[in-house]
Structure formats: structure tokens, C-alpha cells
Motif scaffolding. Structure first.
Motif, PDB file in Angstrom:
ATOM      1  N   VAL A   1      21.819 -43.083  29.582  1.00 32.38           N
ATOM      2  CA  VAL A   1      21.497 -41.846  30.112  1.00 32.38           C
ATOM      3  C   VAL A   1      20.170 -41.889  30.134  1.00 32.38           C
ATOM      4  N   VAL A   2      19.358 -41.556  31.176  1.00 32.03           N
ATOM      5  CA  VAL A   2      17.839 -41.605  31.264  1.00 32.03           C
ATOM      6  C   VAL A   2      17.414 -40.407  31.646  1.00 32.03           C
ATOM      7  N   GLU A   3      16.179 -39.797  31.398  1.00 30.08           N
ATOM      8  CA  GLU A   3      15.692 -38.590  31.908  1.00 30.08           C
ATOM      9  C   GLU A   3      14.696 -39.108  32.962  1.00 30.08           C
ATOM     10  N   LEU A   4      14.926 -38.316  34.063  1.00 35.81           N
ATOM     11  CA  LEU A   4      14.003 -38.788  35.141  1.00 35.81           C
ATOM     12  C   LEU A   4      12.799 -37.774  35.312  1.00 35.81           C
ATOM     13  N   GLU A   5      11.656 -38.128  36.297  1.00 34.52           N
ATOM     14  CA  GLU A   5      10.762 -37.278  36.476  1.00 34.52           C
ATOM     15  C   GLU A   5      10.943 -36.189  37.691  1.00 34.52           C
ATOM     16  N   THR A   6      11.996 -36.348  38.109  1.00 43.83           N
ATOM     17  CA  THR A   6      12.458 -35.196  39.149  1.00 43.83           C
ATOM     18  C   THR A   6      13.506 -34.239  38.701  1.00 43.83           C
ATOM     19  N   GLN A   7      13.582 -33.149  39.344  1.00 39.64           N
ATOM     20  CA  GLN A   7      14.377 -31.811  38.790  1.00 39.64           C
ATOM     21  C   GLN A   7      15.803 -32.048  39.521  1.00 39.64           C
ATOM     22  N   HIS A   8      16.124 -32.778  40.288  1.00 41.29           N
ATOM     23  CA  HIS A   8      17.132 -32.894  41.248  1.00 41.29           C
ATOM     24  C   HIS A   8      17.596 -34.235  41.586  1.00 41.29           C
ATOM     25  N   PRO A   9      18.375 -35.110  40.593  1.00 43.52           N
ATOM     26  CA  PRO A   9      18.723 -34.587  39.342  1.00 43.52           C
ATOM     27  C   PRO A   9      17.800 -34.767  38.178  1.00 43.52           C
TER      28      PRO A   9
ATOM     29  N   THR B   1      22.936 -28.907  30.624  1.00 45.85           N
ATOM     30  CA  THR B   1      24.135 -29.305  31.061  1.00 45.85           C
ATOM     31  C   THR B   1      24.249 -30.695  31.706  1.00 45.85           C
ATOM     32  N   ALA B   2      23.204 -30.867  32.748  1.00 42.35           N
ATOM     33  CA  ALA B   2      23.243 -32.066  33.202  1.00 42.35           C
ATOM     34  C   ALA B   2      23.224 -33.139  32.346  1.00 42.35           C
ATOM     35  N   ARG B   3      22.554 -33.133  31.337  1.00 44.14           N
ATOM     36  CA  ARG B   3      22.647 -34.164  30.197  1.00 44.14           C
ATOM     37  C   ARG B   3      23.805 -34.316  29.519  1.00 44.14           C
ATOM     38  N   SER B   4      24.610 -33.254  29.268  1.00 46.08           N
ATOM     39  CA  SER B   4      25.876 -33.375  28.750  1.00 46.08           C
ATOM     40  C   SER B   4      26.862 -33.996  29.744  1.00 46.08           C
ATOM     41  N   TYR B   5      26.860 -33.638  30.817  1.00 47.51           N
ATOM     42  CA  TYR B   5      27.652 -34.151  32.018  1.00 47.51           C
ATOM     43  C   TYR B   5      27.161 -35.683  32.225  1.00 47.51           C
ATOM     44  N   ALA B   6      26.160 -35.944  32.214  1.00 45.68           N
ATOM     45  CA  ALA B   6      25.827 -37.327  32.467  1.00 45.68           C
ATOM     46  C   ALA B   6      26.427 -38.235  31.198  1.00 45.68           C
ATOM     47  N   ASN B   7      26.247 -37.706  30.003  1.00 47.66           N
ATOM     48  CA  ASN B   7      27.021 -38.298  28.998  1.00 47.66           C
ATOM     49  C   ASN B   7      28.400 -38.726  29.027  1.00 47.66           C
ATOM     50  N   ASP B   8      28.939 -37.695  29.363  1.00 54.22           N
ATOM     51  CA  ASP B   8      30.512 -37.790  29.358  1.00 54.22           C
ATOM     52  C   ASP B   8      30.967 -38.529  30.656  1.00 54.22           C
ATOM     53  N   LEU B   9      30.178 -38.602  31.676  1.00 53.72           N
ATOM     54  CA  LEU B   9      30.353 -39.721  32.698  1.00 53.72           C
ATOM     55  C   LEU B   9      30.101 -41.119  32.403  1.00 53.72           C
ATOM     56  N   LEU B  10      28.919 -41.361  31.581  1.00 58.63           N
ATOM     57  CA  LEU B  10      28.717 -42.597  30.982  1.00 58.63           C
ATOM     58  C   LEU B  10      29.615 -43.062  30.250  1.00 58.63           C
ATOM     59  N   ARG B  11      30.500 -42.419  29.521  1.00 58.09           N
ATOM     60  CA  ARG B  11      31.683 -42.979  28.661  1.00 58.09           C
ATOM     61  C   ARG B  11      32.681 -43.239  29.743  1.00 58.09           C
ATOM     62  N   TRP B  12      33.044 -42.201  30.751  1.00 53.55           N
ATOM     63  CA  TRP B  12      33.980 -42.712  31.699  1.00 53.55           C
ATOM     64  C   TRP B  12      33.833 -43.912  32.239  1.00 53.55           C
ATOM     65  N   PHE B  13      32.736 -44.234  32.878  1.00 55.86           N
ATOM     66  CA  PHE B  13      32.404 -45.369  33.597  1.00 55.86           C
ATOM     67  C   PHE B  13      32.522 -46.508  32.693  1.00 55.86           C
ATOM     68  N   ARG B  14      32.125 -46.180  31.513  1.00 59.07           N
ATOM     69  CA  ARG B  14      32.186 -47.523  30.302  1.00 59.07           C
ATOM     70  C   ARG B  14      33.648 -47.992  30.334  1.00 59.07           C
ATOM     71  N   PHE B  15      34.628 -47.037  30.389  1.00 49.96           N
ATOM     72  CA  PHE B  15      36.037 -47.294  30.517  1.00 49.96           C
ATOM     73  C   PHE B  15      36.477 -48.137  31.575  1.00 49.96           C
ATOM     74  N   LEU B  16      35.807 -47.712  32.814  1.00 51.13           N
ATOM     75  CA  LEU B  16      36.217 -48.037  34.213  1.00 51.13           C
ATOM     76  C   LEU B  16      35.662 -49.550  34.161  1.00 51.13           C
ATOM     77  N   TRP B  17      34.327 -49.762  33.682  1.00 54.08           N
ATOM     78  CA  TRP B  17      33.864 -51.154  33.621  1.00 54.08           C
ATOM     79  C   TRP B  17      34.575 -52.226  32.841  1.00 54.08           C
ATOM     80  N   LEU B  18      34.928 -51.622  31.537  1.00 58.43           N
ATOM     81  CA  LEU B  18      35.782 -52.445  30.976  1.00 58.43           C
ATOM     82  C   LEU B  18      37.132 -52.743  31.327  1.00 58.43           C
ATOM     83  N   LEU B  19      37.912 -51.970  32.114  1.00 60.59           N
ATOM     84  CA  LEU B  19      39.061 -52.180  32.826  1.00 60.59           C
ATOM     85  C   LEU B  19      39.084 -52.702  33.964  1.00 60.59           C
ATOM     86  N   ASN B  20      37.648 -52.848  34.534  1.00 58.41           N
ATOM     87  CA  ASN B  20      37.651 -53.646  35.816  1.00 58.41           C
ATOM     88  C   ASN B  20      38.358 -52.738  36.940  1.00 58.41           C
TER      89      ASN B  20
END
Length: 400
Positions: free
Chosen positions: A22-30, A61-80
């Protein structure tokens, strides 16, 4: 192979690869982006996080949600599994893994560290367990579910949200008034049971030793301000010289919930210690936080550094108080003060719901113990007959 991997993940025996970030961007949206294994932003997450920001959610809140989605996508990548082909089966895998796998943020390296989940004999508080808390698992389900709701509304992704929901609860809460009691519903499938626990405040006797364990005016001023005001950890650490009204004995914080600049009280003792600290260290610029690091380059004191202050006191006292326990202590002291109404306490603590403030309105175990000891030591009341009455007449009328 896939079935075996799913079972291993569900039982917490398989390691989840730490790919992406999860990386911070220079934009506000997102303000944040989820980066995939190819070092590129994960495409379906970008519009979701942008929508989250446009709906006036905070960057935290955006950072928290991004971390949860990163975990979710890690599962999807691992399970293909492609994100738009995910089903409840994949959600079951992540829930099983979160229930059984160790939480790396709670990893203990000291050989004499207390057993996870054990009870501290001095405070009566449990140490954190090694795994993920039920509330953390439910939050992860909420984030993933809202991600798929967002894409379904736009005609993308699966037709059925892979995260099961309680439709009865969703319908009831859609038009729920915050002044009414939340009705009780059965939990949705895969949702975890979150135990209801009483807020744990520091008893007065233990508070004295905890305060004495602070070895600098900065730390003494900070903990006193926390207990006097009930400010949240990050709110107080953001206070600048321009936010302090010394004659009025108040200071201003940016509230976590409303993000408005709001006044909260400060005790005279805390302000005296704060003045002594600033007199020794020097007053920072008007827009800079007053609480600064003591060693190394001059910079604002972070949440993690303030947490370390509390941990050092715990190591010395063999306790396990947390930074948030200071807010609990303030709330319990105020709520049980007969000269303050619950509505006034709610305003000081800036609770959205009066029921939240009411949780602190109870008798503490320590107070009950002291009251019972006084009860045991009182002499037994001896009944006697008032002068002028005959004892034999009393026996005839009332029995012997």
C-alpha cells in the motif's frame, strides 16, 4: 493441489506471501493505492478508493481499507482466482486463515514475554492473543463486501457478493435512528462473535504509581492531559501552540470523528507540567505539534513513540496498561462524578451515542472491594430496648 492449499490456508498452516504493498499517493482522490506483484496499481481497487475519498472519508480510513484489500488480493493471487470470479469459498478461506494464523504485529521476541491471551495479575487485563481479533476479521469482511457492492452497482464483478450478509439486519439498519437502540439480529455467516467487555480504567492507587513511572515533564504532561481531557491519542499529539488557551485552561484538537477543531478541558496541573516542559525544550513554531522527540532530530512525537513511553512504564511496573486506557480512565472518572451529568460527559468525550458514554457508568471492582472491607469492619448493631420499657412486656408482645 488447490484444494490442499485452501485447507492449509484455512488451518493457518500455509504462509501468505507478502507480495504487493500500500503506497501513499500525491493525489487526494484517492490518497492511497494498492500495488500488485507487477509494481502497478491494482486496477479495480483504484476507483473504489477514489469513491471512498470523494464520499468524505478520511485518509486514515482509505489506508485501512487499502490494507484490508491488499490482504484479500494476496489470497486471490495465491489461489490464482480472478477478483471478479471470487465466491464465498474464497471468503471462507481468508476467514479461516485470520482465525488461526499468527498476527505478525503481535509477534513477541523477548523470551520472558507473557503468554499471549494470559491475564496480567496486577491489572486483571488480558494480554493480546497471538492471532487476529474477531473485530479485525469482521472489519475485513466489511471492507471486502463494500468493495464488491461498489463494483456490482457499476455493473462489474460477480452478480452475488462473495461476502454473505444478514439481509434482515441490513434492511432494519437502513432507516435506523441513532437515538434508538440497535435491534439484535443473528450474525451473518462467517461473521465472528465479538465479546462485550467493560472499558478498563486505571484504578486511582495504580494511577499514582503509573504517573510516578513517567521520568520526564513531557511524558507527565501528556498522560495528565489524556486523563484530564479524555482526548484520543492522535488528537493530543497533534496539538500546536496555537491550539492552547492558557488562561481558559482549554486546548483545541481536531476530532477524529468530525474532523472539526473542538475545545476540550485541561487540568491546571497538566498545564503547569506542559509549561515546564516547553520552558526547558523551547516553544515550537505555531503550526508545529508541542510534543516533540527528545533524542535525535527534532520532530513531532508519533503515536508509536508515545506508545513506547507507556510500554516502558509497564516494563517497570509489571503492568499492561495501554495508551487508550488513559481515555477509558478519564471517561470513567467523569461518568461517575456526581457533579457531572452523563450528557456533559458525552459532550467532553465527543461520543456520537449516549449509550457509549453510559458504558462507563458503573461501580468499579476496586471500589466495591473497599466498600465491602468497610462493611466487614463495622461493629454489629446490637438491638436494645429504650429506657422506660419493660423487657418482659416486650417478650409478651413481640415474642422472646
Amino acid at each position: 493441489m488447490t484444494s490442499h492449499l485452501r485447507n492449509e490456508l484455512m488451518e493457518g498452516r500455509a504462509r501468505l506471501p507478502r507480495v504487493g504493498s500500500v503506497v501513499e499517493l500525491e493525489t487526494q482522490h484517492p490518497p492511497y493505492a494498492v500495488i500488485g506483484p507487477d509494481n502497478e496499481p491494482v486496477v479495480p481497487v483504484v476507483p473504489y478508493l477514489r469513491d471512498l475519498a470523494l464520499n468524505d472519508n478520511s485518509p486514515a480510513t482509505a489506508r485501512s481499507y487499502a490494507n484490508d484489500l491488499l490482504r484479500w488480493f494476496r489470497f486471490l493471487w495465491l489461489l490464482n482466482v480472478s477478483w471478479d470470479k471470487a465466491t464465498e469459498g474464497e471468503v471462507s478461506v481468508i476467514v479461516g486463515w485470520l482465525r488461526t494464523a499468527p498476527n505478525l504485529q503481535r509477534r513477541r521476541t523477548r523470551p520472558d514475554a507473557p503468554e499471549p491471551g494470559s491475564v496480567n495479575p496486577r491489572t486483571g487485563k488480558r494480554y493480546l492473543k497471538a492471532g487476529y481479533a474477531p473485530a479485525t476479521i469482521n472489519h475485513a469482511l466489511t471492507v471486502v463486501g463494500s468493495f464488491y457492492d461498489f463494483h456490482r452497482d457499476l455493473g462489474r464483478g460477480p452478480l452475488v457478493n462473495p461476502v454473505p450478509v444478514s439481509e434482515a439486519r441490513r434492511r432494519a439498519l437502513a432507516h435506523h435512528s441513532p437515538m434508538e437502540t440497535v435491534p439484535v439480529f443473528r450474525r451473518g455467516r462467517l461473521r465472528q462473535r465479538v465479546p462485550s467487555t467493560e472499558p478498563r480504567a486505571i484504578p486511582d492507587a495504580m494511577w499514582d504509581e503509573f504517573f510516578a513511572a513517567m521520568n520526564h515533564d513531557r511524558d507527565r504532561a501528556a498522560v495528565l492531559l489524556y486523563v484530564a481531557s479524555g482526548a484520543r491519542a492522535s488528537e493530543l499529539l497533534g496539538v500546536t501552540p496555537a491550539d492552547i488557551d492558557w488562561p481558559g485552561q482549554i486546548f483545541y484538537v481536531v476530532s477524529k470523528g468530525t474532523r472539526l477543531r473542538e475545545p476540550i478541558p485541561a487540568s491546571p496541573q497538566a498545564l503547569v507540567l506542559l509549561a515546564a516542559y516547553l520552558d526547558a525544550m523551547g516553544m515550537p513554531a505555531a503550526h508545529e505539534p508541542v510534543f516533540r522527540t527528545r533524542r535525535g532530530p527534532d520532530k513531532p512525537l508519533t503515536y508509536w513513540a508515545m506508545r513506547r513511553v507507556i510500554q516502558r512504564a509497564n516494563d517497570k511496573l509489571k503492568t499492561n496498561w495501554s495508551l487508550h486506557d488513559l481515555r477509558h480512565t478519564a471517561a470513567e472518572r467523569m461518568a461517575n462524578d456526581p457533579h457531572l451529568t452523563l450528557v456533559e460527559v458525552r459532550a467532553i468525550l465527543r461520543h456520537a451515542d449516549l449509550a457509549t458514554t453510559g458504558r462507563y457508568l458503573h461501580a468499579r471492582v476496586e471500589d466495591l472491594f473497599d466498600a465491602l472491607q468497610a462493611h466487614y469492619q463495622r461493629p454489629r448493631i446490637q438491638l436494645s430496648i429504650a429506657p422506660g420499657y419493660d423487657a418482659d412486656d416486650f417478650k409478651v408482645v413481640f415474642g422472646g
